[in-house]
Design a protein around this motif. Structure first.
Motif, PDB file in Angstrom:
ATOM      1  N   LYS A 126      64.161   6.624  93.998  1.00 39.13           N
ATOM      2  CA  LYS A 126      65.508   6.640  93.442  1.00 39.13           C
ATOM      3  C   LYS A 126      65.453   7.343  92.095  1.00 39.13           C
ATOM      4  O   LYS A 126      64.649   6.980  91.234  1.00 39.13           O
ATOM      5  N   ASP A 127      66.293   8.344  91.927  1.00 40.95           N
ATOM      6  CA  ASP A 127      66.338   9.109  90.676  1.00 40.95           C
ATOM      7  C   ASP A 127      64.952   9.621  90.283  1.00 40.95           C
ATOM      8  O   ASP A 127      64.569   9.617  89.112  1.00 40.95           O
ATOM      9  N   GLY A 128      64.180  10.033  91.288  1.00 43.15           N
ATOM     10  CA  GLY A 128      62.858  10.585  91.021  1.00 43.15           C
ATOM     11  C   GLY A 128      61.772   9.556  90.776  1.00 43.15           C
ATOM     12  O   GLY A 128      60.614   9.913  90.561  1.00 43.15           O
ATOM     13  N   GLU A 129      62.124   8.265  90.799  1.00 38.02           N
ATOM     14  CA  GLU A 129      61.150   7.203  90.561  1.00 38.02           C
ATOM     15  C   GLU A 129      60.877   6.440  91.854  1.00 38.02           C
ATOM     16  O   GLU A 129      61.761   6.272  92.690  1.00 38.02           O
ATOM     17  N   HIS A 130      59.638   5.982  92.010  1.00 38.03           N
ATOM     18  CA  HIS A 130      59.302   5.151  93.161  1.00 38.03           C
ATOM     19  C   HIS A 130      59.662   3.693  92.872  1.00 38.03           C
ATOM     20  O   HIS A 130      59.525   3.224  91.744  1.00 38.03           O
ATOM     21  N   LEU A 131      60.111   3.003  93.891  1.00 32.60           N
ATOM     22  CA  LEU A 131      60.370   1.573  93.765  1.00 32.60           C
ATOM     23  C   LEU A 131      59.898   0.880  95.034  1.00 32.60           C
ATOM     24  O   LEU A 131      59.807   1.486  96.102  1.00 32.60           O
ATOM     25  N   LEU A 132      59.584  -0.397  94.892  1.00 31.75           N
ATOM     26  CA  LEU A 132      59.093  -1.198  96.012  1.00 31.75           C
ATOM     27  C   LEU A 132      60.155  -2.195  96.452  1.00 31.75           C
ATOM     28  O   LEU A 132      60.967  -2.652  95.641  1.00 31.75           O
ATOM     29  N   TRP A 133      60.126  -2.534  97.740  1.00 32.24           N
ATOM     30  CA  TRP A 133      61.012  -3.598  98.217  1.00 32.24           C
ATOM     31  C   TRP A 133      60.317  -4.365  99.344  1.00 32.24           C
ATOM     32  O   TRP A 133      59.879  -3.780 100.329  1.00 32.24           O
ATOM     33  N   PRO A 134      60.198  -5.708  99.201  1.00 36.79           N
ATOM     34  CA  PRO A 134      59.506  -6.513 100.214  1.00 36.79           C
ATOM     35  C   PRO A 134      60.447  -6.997 101.312  1.00 36.79           C
ATOM     36  O   PRO A 134      61.619  -7.281 101.070  1.00 36.79           O
ATOM     37  N   ALA A 135      59.919  -7.095 102.523  1.00 33.42           N
ATOM     38  CA  ALA A 135      60.690  -7.631 103.645  1.00 33.42           C
ATOM     39  C   ALA A 135      59.749  -8.447 104.524  1.00 33.42           C
ATOM     40  O   ALA A 135      58.710  -7.948 104.956  1.00 33.42           O
ATOM     41  N   LEU A 136      60.101  -9.700 104.767  1.00 37.99           N
ATOM     42  CA  LEU A 136      59.290 -10.559 105.634  1.00 37.99           C
ATOM     43  C   LEU A 136      59.554 -10.211 107.088  1.00 37.99           C
ATOM     44  O   LEU A 136      60.700 -10.131 107.513  1.00 37.99           O
ATOM     45  N   ARG A 137      58.487 -10.009 107.840  1.00 39.41           N
ATOM     46  CA  ARG A 137      58.630  -9.714 109.262  1.00 39.41           C
ATOM     47  C   ARG A 137      58.089 -10.842 110.134  1.00 39.41           C
ATOM     48  O   ARG A 137      58.360 -10.897 111.318  1.00 39.41           O
ATOM     49  N   GLN A 138      57.305 -11.735 109.537  1.00 34.88           N
ATOM     50  CA  GLN A 138      56.810 -12.899 110.272  1.00 34.88           C
ATOM     51  C   GLN A 138      56.551 -14.017 109.284  1.00 34.88           C
ATOM     52  O   GLN A 138      55.927 -13.809 108.244  1.00 34.88           O
ATOM     53  N   ILE A 139      57.078 -15.208 109.589  1.00 34.66           N
ATOM     54  CA  ILE A 139      56.858 -16.360 108.721  1.00 34.66           C
ATOM     55  C   ILE A 139      56.467 -17.560 109.575  1.00 34.66           C
ATOM     56  O   ILE A 139      56.833 -17.642 110.744  1.00 34.66           O
ATOM     57  N   PRO A 140      55.708 -18.498 109.005  1.00 34.63           N
ATOM     58  CA  PRO A 140      55.344 -19.702 109.756  1.00 34.63           C
ATOM     59  C   PRO A 140      56.563 -20.597 109.955  1.00 34.63           C
ATOM     60  O   PRO A 140      57.591 -20.426 109.307  1.00 34.63           O
ATOM     61  N   SER A 141      56.431 -21.555 110.841  1.00 36.75           N
ATOM     62  CA  SER A 141      57.567 -22.415 111.179  1.00 36.75           C
ATOM     63  C   SER A 141      57.764 -23.563 110.198  1.00 36.75           C
ATOM     64  O   SER A 141      58.783 -24.243 110.234  1.00 36.75           O
ATOM     65  N   GLU A 142      56.794 -23.797 109.308  1.00 39.25           N
ATOM     66  CA  GLU A 142      56.940 -24.902 108.364  1.00 39.25           C
ATOM     67  C   GLU A 142      58.154 -24.695 107.460  1.00 39.25           C
ATOM     68  O   GLU A 142      58.549 -23.569 107.177  1.00 39.25           O
ATOM     69  N   SER A 143      58.710 -25.803 106.992  1.00 35.86           N
ATOM     70  CA  SER A 143      59.933 -25.728 106.190  1.00 35.86           C
ATOM     71  C   SER A 143      59.683 -25.919 104.700  1.00 35.86           C
ATOM     72  O   SER A 143      60.629 -25.950 103.923  1.00 35.86           O
ATOM     73  N   ASN A 144      58.422 -26.047 104.290  1.00 35.58           N
ATOM     74  CA  ASN A 144      58.158 -26.336 102.878  1.00 35.58           C
ATOM     75  C   ASN A 144      57.917 -25.074 102.063  1.00 35.58           C
ATOM     76  O   ASN A 144      57.189 -25.080 101.084  1.00 35.58           O
ATOM     77  N   MET A 145      58.535 -23.966 102.478  1.00 37.51           N
ATOM     78  CA  MET A 145      58.414 -22.718 101.732  1.00 37.51           C
ATOM     79  C   MET A 145      59.597 -22.556 100.790  1.00 37.51           C
ATOM     80  O   MET A 145      60.679 -23.083 101.030  1.00 37.51           O
ATOM     81  N   ASP A 146      59.369 -21.812  99.719  1.00 37.28           N
ATOM     82  CA  ASP A 146      60.402 -21.610  98.712  1.00 37.28           C
ATOM     83  C   ASP A 146      60.366 -20.152  98.275  1.00 37.28           C
ATOM     84  O   ASP A 146      59.327 -19.495  98.353  1.00 37.28           O
ATOM     85  N   GLY A 147      61.498 -19.626  97.813  1.00 37.42           N
ATOM     86  CA  GLY A 147      61.532 -18.258  97.313  1.00 37.42           C
ATOM     87  C   GLY A 147      62.691 -17.470  97.895  1.00 37.42           C
ATOM     88  O   GLY A 147      63.295 -17.848  98.902  1.00 37.42           O
TER      89      GLY A 147
END
Length: 215
Positions: A126-147
């Motif tokens: 973007k505007d000549g600069e590199h940027l990063l963006w995360p995307a989850l494609r697989q997550i465990p089934s537990e429910s005690n995750m946060d974020g």
């Protein structure tokens, strides 16, 4: 006498998945911010990100920590892997294996598998600069995750369109405005419309709960 003015804090616009994919809810974050992307305490897996200095850009750096002695730091130029006292820097496209993590990099994305989580980090420009963006494609089934990456889709309904736009979220009515944002969680960024409000009105808990002091 000239007065030196400090530059205005950089603003980033983030959005939440919703039951209305064509019009998600969005909010702004200002300043230098370190975000909690995914914390999975029972697996000792932590993913945090540092937003970059480009307005409405993405992340400058993303760090994955597994256990007490493994740290993977990703930036646009390369990947730094720390395993115990050993530190290595990787700038090519060769696969990397470190402990339970496997990292495969191409020109435009970084694929990281650690434990039973798969994370894709896209590399955009973007505007000549590199940027990063995360995307989850697989997550465990537990429910005690946060974020931010594991937030559930927000259910809302439009309760009023004129003279002001209001939506109802969890029985609370919130005033919003029509705005635009960019979805960087795809290989090709997508421009889209959103309903904008303050973070604390649309997040399930205060924004401060998604901030961290160090990567």
């Amino acid at each position: 006498q000239q007065v030196s003015l400090s530059p205005a804090p950089v603003t980033h616009r983030l959005w939440l998945k919703s039951d209305f994919p064509s019009r998600p809810l969005c909010f702004d974050i200002s300043g230098t911010v370190l975000l909690k992307l995914l914390h999975h305490p029972s697996r000792e897996l932590y993913i945090n990100g540092e937003l970059d200095s480009v307005t409405n850009g993405g992340f400058k750096k993303i760090v994955i920590r597994v256990g007490s002695d493994q740290r993977i730091e990703v930036d646009a130029e390369g990947i730094t892997v720390q395993q115990g006292q050993n530190v290595s820097r990787h700038v090519g496209l060769d696969p990397i294996r470190s402990g339970s993590a496997t990292i495969i990099r191409t020109e435009k994305e970084i694929d990281i598998e650690a434990e039973d989580i798969r994370l894709i980090i896209y590399i955009h420009q973007k505007d000549g600069e590199h940027l990063l963006w995360p995307a989850l494609r697989q997550i465990p089934s537990e429910s005690n995750m946060d974020g931010l990456l594991v937030l559930k889709s927000v259910a809302y309904e439009i309760s009023q369109l004129t003279p002001l736009i209001k939506v109802k979220i969890n029985e609370s009515e919130v005033e919003v405005t029509s705005a635009t944002t960019t979805d960087y969680s795809l290989g090709s960024p997508r421009f889209m419309e959103c309903f904008h409000a303050s973070a604390d009105h649309i997040l399930p808990k205060p924004l401060s709960d998604f901030l961290v002091k160090q990567l």
